[in-house]
Every structure is written in structure tokens, then in C-alpha cells.
Design a protein around this motif. Structure first.
Motif, mmCIF file in Angstrom:
data_model
loop_
_atom_site.group_PDB
_atom_site.id
_atom_site.type_symbol
_atom_site.label_atom_id
_atom_site.label_comp_id
_atom_site.label_asym_id
_atom_site.label_seq_id
_atom_site.Cartn_x
_atom_site.Cartn_y
_atom_site.Cartn_z
ATOM 1 N N GLU A 71 0.888 -1.315 0.032
ATOM 2 C CA GLU A 71 0.025 0.199 -0.001
ATOM 3 C C GLU A 71 0.884 1.381 0.016
ATOM 4 O OE1 GLU A 71 -3.435 0.303 -0.055
ATOM 5 O OE2 GLU A 71 -3.337 -1.403 -0.526
ATOM 6 N N VAL A 72 1.296 1.689 -1.209
ATOM 7 C CA VAL A 72 2.244 2.684 -1.341
ATOM 8 C C VAL A 72 1.436 3.845 -2.138
ATOM 9 C CG1 VAL A 72 4.066 1.285 -1.053
ATOM 10 C CG2 VAL A 72 3.480 1.993 -3.452
ATOM 11 N N ALA A 73 1.960 4.951 -1.884
ATOM 12 C CA ALA A 73 1.852 6.055 -2.916
ATOM 13 C C ALA A 73 3.371 6.432 -3.661
ATOM 14 C CB ALA A 73 1.495 7.557 -2.140
ATOM 15 N N TRP A 74 3.293 6.965 -4.796
ATOM 16 C CA TRP A 74 4.398 7.178 -5.818
ATOM 17 C C TRP A 74 4.680 8.678 -5.664
ATOM 18 C CZ3 TRP A 74 7.740 3.414 -7.526
ATOM 19 C CH2 TRP A 74 7.291 2.164 -7.749
ATOM 20 N N ARG A 75 5.721 9.148 -4.992
ATOM 21 C CA ARG A 75 6.367 10.457 -4.964
ATOM 22 C C ARG A 75 7.264 10.834 -6.003
ATOM 23 N NH1 ARG A 75 4.877 13.398 -0.454
ATOM 24 N NH2 ARG A 75 3.689 12.050 1.274
ATOM 25 N N LEU A 76 7.423 11.924 -6.477
ATOM 26 C CA LEU A 76 8.287 12.467 -7.572
ATOM 27 C C LEU A 76 9.564 12.869 -6.729
ATOM 28 C CD1 LEU A 76 8.771 13.678 -10.334
ATOM 29 C CD2 LEU A 76 8.292 15.946 -9.602
ATOM 30 N N ASP A 77 10.466 12.512 -7.209
ATOM 31 C CA ASP A 77 12.044 12.784 -6.492
ATOM 32 C C ASP A 77 12.177 14.281 -7.154
ATOM 33 O OD1 ASP A 77 14.613 13.258 -6.038
ATOM 34 O OD2 ASP A 77 15.115 11.069 -5.898
ATOM 35 N N MET A 78 11.849 15.226 -6.193
ATOM 36 C CA MET A 78 12.002 16.629 -6.681
ATOM 37 C C MET A 78 13.373 17.102 -7.138
ATOM 38 S SD MET A 78 10.478 19.391 -7.598
ATOM 39 C CE MET A 78 8.916 19.166 -6.839
ATOM 40 N N ARG A 79 14.523 16.731 -6.368
ATOM 41 C CA ARG A 79 15.781 16.885 -6.735
ATOM 42 C C ARG A 79 16.255 16.476 -8.036
ATOM 43 N NH1 ARG A 79 18.695 15.373 -1.143
ATOM 44 N NH2 ARG A 79 17.569 13.715 -1.409
ATOM 45 N N ALA A 80 16.013 14.998 -8.335
ATOM 46 C CA ALA A 80 16.176 14.603 -9.683
ATOM 47 C C ALA A 80 15.419 15.030 -10.816
ATOM 48 C CB ALA A 80 15.934 12.894 -9.567
ATOM 49 N N ALA A 81 14.194 15.519 -10.549
ATOM 50 C CA ALA A 81 13.328 16.297 -11.566
ATOM 51 C C ALA A 81 14.018 17.419 -11.908
ATOM 52 C CB ALA A 81 11.754 16.162 -11.072
ATOM 53 N N LEU A 82 14.392 18.198 -10.995
ATOM 54 C CA LEU A 82 14.613 19.730 -11.343
ATOM 55 C C LEU A 82 16.239 19.481 -11.994
ATOM 56 C CD1 LEU A 82 14.094 21.493 -7.947
ATOM 57 C CD2 LEU A 82 12.823 21.678 -10.091
ATOM 58 N N ALA A 83 16.990 18.738 -11.482
ATOM 59 C CA ALA A 83 18.279 18.310 -12.210
ATOM 60 C C ALA A 83 17.887 17.997 -13.786
ATOM 61 C CB ALA A 83 19.119 17.268 -11.341
ATOM 62 N N ARG A 84 17.050 17.199 -13.989
ATOM 63 C CA ARG A 84 16.760 16.983 -15.394
ATOM 64 C C ARG A 84 16.154 18.069 -16.399
ATOM 65 N NH1 ARG A 84 15.776 11.445 -16.939
ATOM 66 N NH2 ARG A 84 15.046 11.478 -18.862
ATOM 67 N N CYS A 85 15.500 19.043 -15.575
ATOM 68 C CA CYS A 85 14.911 19.774 -16.487
ATOM 69 C C CYS A 85 15.378 21.377 -16.404
ATOM 70 C CB CYS A 85 13.213 20.126 -15.926
ATOM 71 S SG CYS A 85 12.319 18.769 -16.286
ATOM 72 N N GLY A 86 15.835 21.794 -15.404
ATOM 73 C CA GLY A 86 16.799 22.992 -15.066
ATOM 74 C C GLY A 86 15.659 23.944 -15.066
ATOM 75 N N ALA A 87 16.005 25.142 -15.311
ATOM 76 C CA ALA A 87 15.075 26.374 -15.086
ATOM 77 C C ALA A 87 13.806 26.314 -16.098
ATOM 78 C CB ALA A 87 15.881 27.676 -15.101
ATOM 79 N N LEU A 88 12.842 26.687 -15.395
ATOM 80 C CA LEU A 88 11.380 26.735 -16.277
ATOM 81 C C LEU A 88 10.692 28.117 -16.066
ATOM 82 C CD1 LEU A 88 10.317 23.018 -15.563
ATOM 83 C CD2 LEU A 88 11.293 23.901 -17.585
ATOM 84 N N GLU A 89 9.867 28.323 -17.077
ATOM 85 C CA GLU A 89 9.107 29.457 -16.926
ATOM 86 C C GLU A 89 7.516 29.171 -17.345
ATOM 87 O OE1 GLU A 89 10.600 32.643 -19.755
ATOM 88 O OE2 GLU A 89 11.854 33.341 -17.976
ATOM 89 N N TRP A 90 6.808 30.029 -16.836
ATOM 90 C CA TRP A 90 5.350 29.757 -17.385
ATOM 91 C C TRP A 90 4.595 31.177 -17.194
ATOM 92 C CZ3 TRP A 90 1.138 30.898 -13.570
ATOM 93 C CH2 TRP A 90 1.574 30.875 -12.420
ATOM 94 N N GLU A 91 3.637 31.327 -18.095
ATOM 95 C CA GLU A 91 3.006 32.654 -18.186
ATOM 96 C C GLU A 91 1.457 32.656 -17.700
ATOM 97 O OE1 GLU A 91 2.114 36.188 -21.476
ATOM 98 O OE2 GLU A 91 2.981 34.348 -22.224
#
Length: 276
Positions: free
Chosen positions: A131-151
């Protein structure tokens, strides 16, 4: 072409706050010669009540709002599972067995969704079949994408700050997907070009923008409108017993006239529009 959407969850009746949100999305689309879609977000476990979808349609018609297409979220469970598999294959999800109470007691800070997860299960040997939930590894995700913008159409260009959510849950124990994952995937699938929703969801866009980058999804613009507030200054909410549209409709109130008053800013007594 502009395409907007109104996406209510059938876990309670619509109220004036929902009417305002639907009107804003509808009118933005119509003013630009675009499309307005209805999406029923019905994957919230036992809280979702299927019979309310028909009531929502009746409420919108009563207000004088028509829509160009309709989507039922529970028809898309396979797409949420597929996205989860992609993120797992990228090494960006990890299983978490912590309960909400355990997270709350262990957290040392808070984020937009509540207590910020302290990373208890990150790197641990947690049985994914349990019985688990799946979490996003934020540090790994940020390392993969870099800086982002939205409008945002009202607030302008924003630097994405998804780290304020920490290791957010994307696949939940009690539902096929979190709001963040499902809404992001649905807006892409529906070709929504202007995500129109309340200002209370402004911060959620930071995590949605990250998910778009990770999954290679198109990036829309956003329009986070002001909220209707009650006499205590809080947003109208189902759980606080805000009068429903169905009650007004069944009492014989003129729906298009009500919509016209909302558009003109002539709000019922005790209701105000959130200030900038």
C-alpha cells in the motif's frame, strides 16, 4: 484558437464560486471565437458521486452557458498509469508507505499542499507492491529539467518554483492519480490553450509546469482569476455550506440574469470579489 475548460469535481454541489469560474472560462473562449470544454473530474475515490454530473450540466445550462465538448476523467485511467510508468522508468518516482498523519508529525515545514514531506522513504527499500503512494523525486526532476517559466495572462511570466512542493505525491493509494498529474495530462490531451481557474490554484502551476517538461507535453498559458469570497473573507466552499446553484435553479431563480449580475460585478449580499 483559444480553448478553455471548466473542470468541476462531483463531490458536492456547485455554488456561486463555481458559476463565476465557469463564466470566466466560457467568456474568455467565446470572446476570442474559441472553444469552451467541460471536464468532469471524477477520480476522487469514494467522494465522487456520479449523479452530480447531470446536476452540473443542468446548472451550466441554467446559467446560459454552452460547451463544445465534454470529457469524463475516469475514462482516462490508462493515460495516468502510462505517465506513471514513464516517470518510474526515468528514475523519478519512488514508493512511499507513509500515512498523512506520519508525514504531518515528521514534517518541519509546509508547502502549498500542506506539511512538506521530509523524504522518509526516499532511498529506502519500500515494497512497491504494498500500500504505497508514488512520490516525485524533486531533486532528480529539477536536475533533469533545469530552469522553467510559465505565463499567467494576469500576472505575467513566472519563474517555475516546483521545489516548494517537495517530493509531491503523483500516484495515490486511494485514487488513480493526484490532481497535479491528472489535470496536467488532461489539459494536454484536451488541447487546452488557456488554463482558466481560480487564484487559489496559482501555485499549483509551478508543479504542473515541471510535469509538462518531464513528460514532453505542450505548454499552455494560464489565467488565474480572482475568487468570490464570503462575508468572512474566505473563498466560497462546498464544505462550508455555500448555497448551491441547484437550490437556486430549483427555486425558480433566473439563471441568465444571475450570470449577468456576476459579469457586471453586482454580487449577492455577503459576497465579494477577491482583491488583487
Amino acid at each position: 484558437m483559444i480553448r478553455t475548460r471548466f473542470a468541476p469535481s462531483p463531490n458536492g454541489a456547485l455554488h456561486l464560486g463555481h458559476a463565476w469560474s465557469a463564466i470566466v472560462a466560457h467568456d474568455l473562449a467565446r470572446a476570442a471565437g474559441g472553444e469552451f470544454w467541460l471536464r468532469i473530474e471524477d477520480i476522487d475515490g469514494t467522494r465522487s458521486r456520479g449523479e452530480l454530473a447531470a446536476e452540473f450540466r443542468a446548472d451550466l445550462r441554467w446559467l446560459g452557458l454552452g460547451w463544445d465538448s465534454e470529457v469524463i476523467q475516469s475514462d482516462r485511467l490508462a493515460s495516468y498509469a502510462a505517465a506513471g510508468e514513464r516517470l518510474r522508468a526515468m528514475g523519478l518516482l519512488y514508493p512511499c508507505r507513509c500515512t498523512r498523519s506520519q508525514v504531518a508529525s515528521a514534517a518541519t515545514s509546509a508547502g502549498p499542499d500542506g506539511p512538506l514531506y521530509p523524504g522518509t522513504c526516499r532511498g529506502e527499500d519500500v515494497d512497491p507492491a504494498g500500500e504505497v503512494a508514488w512520490r516525485l523525486d524533486m531533486r532528480a526532476a529539477l536536475a533533469r529539467c533545469g530552469a522553467l517559466e510559465w505565463e499567467d495572462a494576469l500576472a505575467g511570466v513566472q519563474q517555475a518554483r516546483p521545489e516548494i512542493f517537495g517530493d509531491v505525491v503523483l500516484l495515490r493509494k486511494e485514487a488513480p492519480a493526484s490532481y497535479h498529474l491528472a489535470a496536467t495530462l488532461d489539459d494536454a490531451a484536451d488541447g487546452i490553450t488557456l488554463v482558466t481557474r481560480g487564484r487559489d490554484l496559482f501555485l499549483a502551476t509551478h508543479i504542473h509546469r515541471l510535469l509538462q517538461a518531464l513528460l514532453g507535453l505542450p505548454v499552455p498559458r494560464w489565467h488565474h482569476h480572482a475568487l468570490l469570497l464570503d462575508d468572512s473573507g474566505r473563498k466560497l466552499a462546498k464544505r462550508r455550506g455555500s448555497p448551491s446553484l441547484a437550490e437556486r435553479r430549483l427555486a425558480g431563480e433566473d439563471g441568465p440574469a444571475l450570470a449577468g449580475r456576476l459579469r457586471a460585478g453586482r454580487l449577492p449580499a455577503g459576497i465579494s470579489l477577491q482583491k488583487a
